[in-house]
Design an enzyme around this catalytic site. Structure first.
Site, short mmCIF file in Angstrom:
data_model
loop_
_atom_site.label_atom_id
_atom_site.label_comp_id
_atom_site.label_asym_id
_atom_site.label_seq_id
_atom_site.Cartn_x
_atom_site.Cartn_y
_atom_site.Cartn_z
CB SER A 1 -21.37 46.15 -9.13
OG SER A 1 -22.52 45.92 -8.33
CG HIS B 1 -24.23 50.23 -8.46
ND1 HIS B 1 -24.82 50.01 -9.69
CD2 HIS B 1 -23.77 49.01 -8.06
CE1 HIS B 1 -24.72 48.74 -10.02
NE2 HIS B 1 -24.09 48.11 -9.04
#
Length: 402
Positions: free
Chosen positions: A145, A197
């Site tokens: 991610s 992230h």
């Protein structure tokens, strides 16, 4: 008129068509992550301490391999499925613009820079003199991610769109889109790596602002790699996209060393930006045609290029109707092409006159579409309907496969 065969296809056929439209590197990443998860599932491996990105272990034992093992391992079926479904549209679009080898290099580069940023922030927070915080040093992170967030930033910057839709519920400004996703995932999901992230977003912005330009190989590097015998098997694959290195057309909404339309000046005061820009090394390149961006080479164009919106909407709808029609290019009155003399004739389509296009150019673009994985007949129809514009033809083909 007989129904279009795509509408009559079953789920297996649709899945095969969807999978066949995914380019080489994007599908390869999906396969690698999926196979690794299945192997872990079969052997009952659920302790990721040895392979996750753990800053304390990287610092104490110099385990640099964690930069890359943490990217391809996933904790659950939902984790790997969600990441791969998010990767497919992003990776496919960027791979068609950049080429397969460039996307592979970009993924490796982003994995490295994300990990370095992650490690740097964790060390700064842990050793700050005010209130040391050791949580990030001991946080074990895995998953693709972080790279996906970087690709979101790059694709959003390349698209030129002023706003983006968040799950189809509401629109947000494009500059805030990655940050809105970061906050939403942090609130809606559990065990989400906020720092991982966030570092992915920062790496994406650094790439689009040109801060990694000195790390990007010249076009000759990709040409030599594609011509080497070691990669001949991969290059011959139908979905492998060559890094042609041609000039871009359409204004890229990203920072460039020439006359870009968007730069880090919008985020920093002029005096600070002048100081920062003087530290950034500039990589010398070979002869590059005017308007070419080293980060987005190839014959890609802005995904939301500045056009007349009304004309674009009307032409796209007409082109899709022609592509859905069951007739062949030789029988369609809107356009015709002699098989023996493959030259696009001057024909009037919806009140506009098509310009002449030589046989070599048409056949060249047709072969390029076929190498991208599209069926030859559909690619020929789409290319003729798009007036020889390969980018419009790709949009038509992708809309039909979607």
């Amino acid at each position: 008129m007989r129904s279009n065969i795509v509408t009559e296809a079953g789920i297996p056929t649709r899945m095969n068509q969807w999978w066949g439209s995914i380019p080489f590197i994007t599908s390869g990443v999906v396969i690698v992550c999926g196979v690794i998860y299945l192997i872990c599932l079969l052997f009952g491996y659920d302790s990721f301490y040895e392979i996750c990105f753990l800053p304390s272990q990287v610092v104490s034992h110099f385990q640099v391999y964690r930069f890359y093992t943490s990217v391809v391992f996933h904790a659950s079926l939902l984790h790997v499925a969600f990441n791969m479904l998010a990767l497919v549209p992003l990776g496919s679009e960027l791979e068609r613009i950049m080429g397969s080898l460039r996307l592979l290099y970009l993924i490796i580069l982003l994995s490295t820079t994300n990990a370095i940023l992650h490690l740097t922030v964790a060390l700064l927070v842990d050793h700050n003199p005010v209130h040391p915080y050791t949580f990030f040093m001991n946080q074990c992170s895995i998953g693709f991610s972080g790279v996906i967030f970087s690709l979101i930033v790059i694709e959003t910057s390349l698209s030129g769109a002023q706003s983006r839709s968040v799950f189809g519920l509401f629109n947000v400004p494009s500059k805030l889109y990655p940050w809105i996703l970061l906050v939403l995932f942090q609130l809606l999901a559990s065990n989400v790596s906020l720092l991982g992230h966030m570092c992915g977003i920062l790496s994406g912005f650094a790439y689009t602002f040109g801060l990694f330009n000195y790390l990007l190989p010249p076009p000759s590097f990709y040409s030599s790699m594609e011509s080497s015998s070691a990669l001949s098997f991969c290059v011959r694959r139908p979905r492998f996209i060559l890094c042609t290195g041609g000039t871009t057309y359409g204004q890229l909404p990203t920072y460039s060393s020439g006359t870009g339309t968007q730069s880090p000046r919008s985020l920093l005061p002029d005096n600070i930006w002048r100081s920062v820009s003087s530290w950034i090394p500039q990589r010398e390149t070979s002869v590059v045609q005017q308007g070419q961006d080293p980060r987005f080479p190839g014959r890609g164009r802005t995904l939301a290029a500045a056009r007349n919106q009304t004309d674009t909407t009307d032409s796209d709808s007409n082109l899709q109707e022609r592509l859905l029609d069951d007739t062949t290019p030789s029988t369609n009155p809107a356009y015709s092409r002699d098989v023996r003399n493959p030259t696009v004739n001057i024909a009037e389509v919806d009140g506009s006159v098509l310009t002449n296009q030589g046989p070599d150019s048409f056949e060249e673009e047709l072969k390029r579409l076929v190498t991208m994985g599209f069926e030859k007949t559909q690619a020929e129809v789409a290319l003729a309907a798009a007036d020889g514009d390969p980018s419009v033809a790709i949009e038509i083909l992708m809309s039909q496969q979607g």
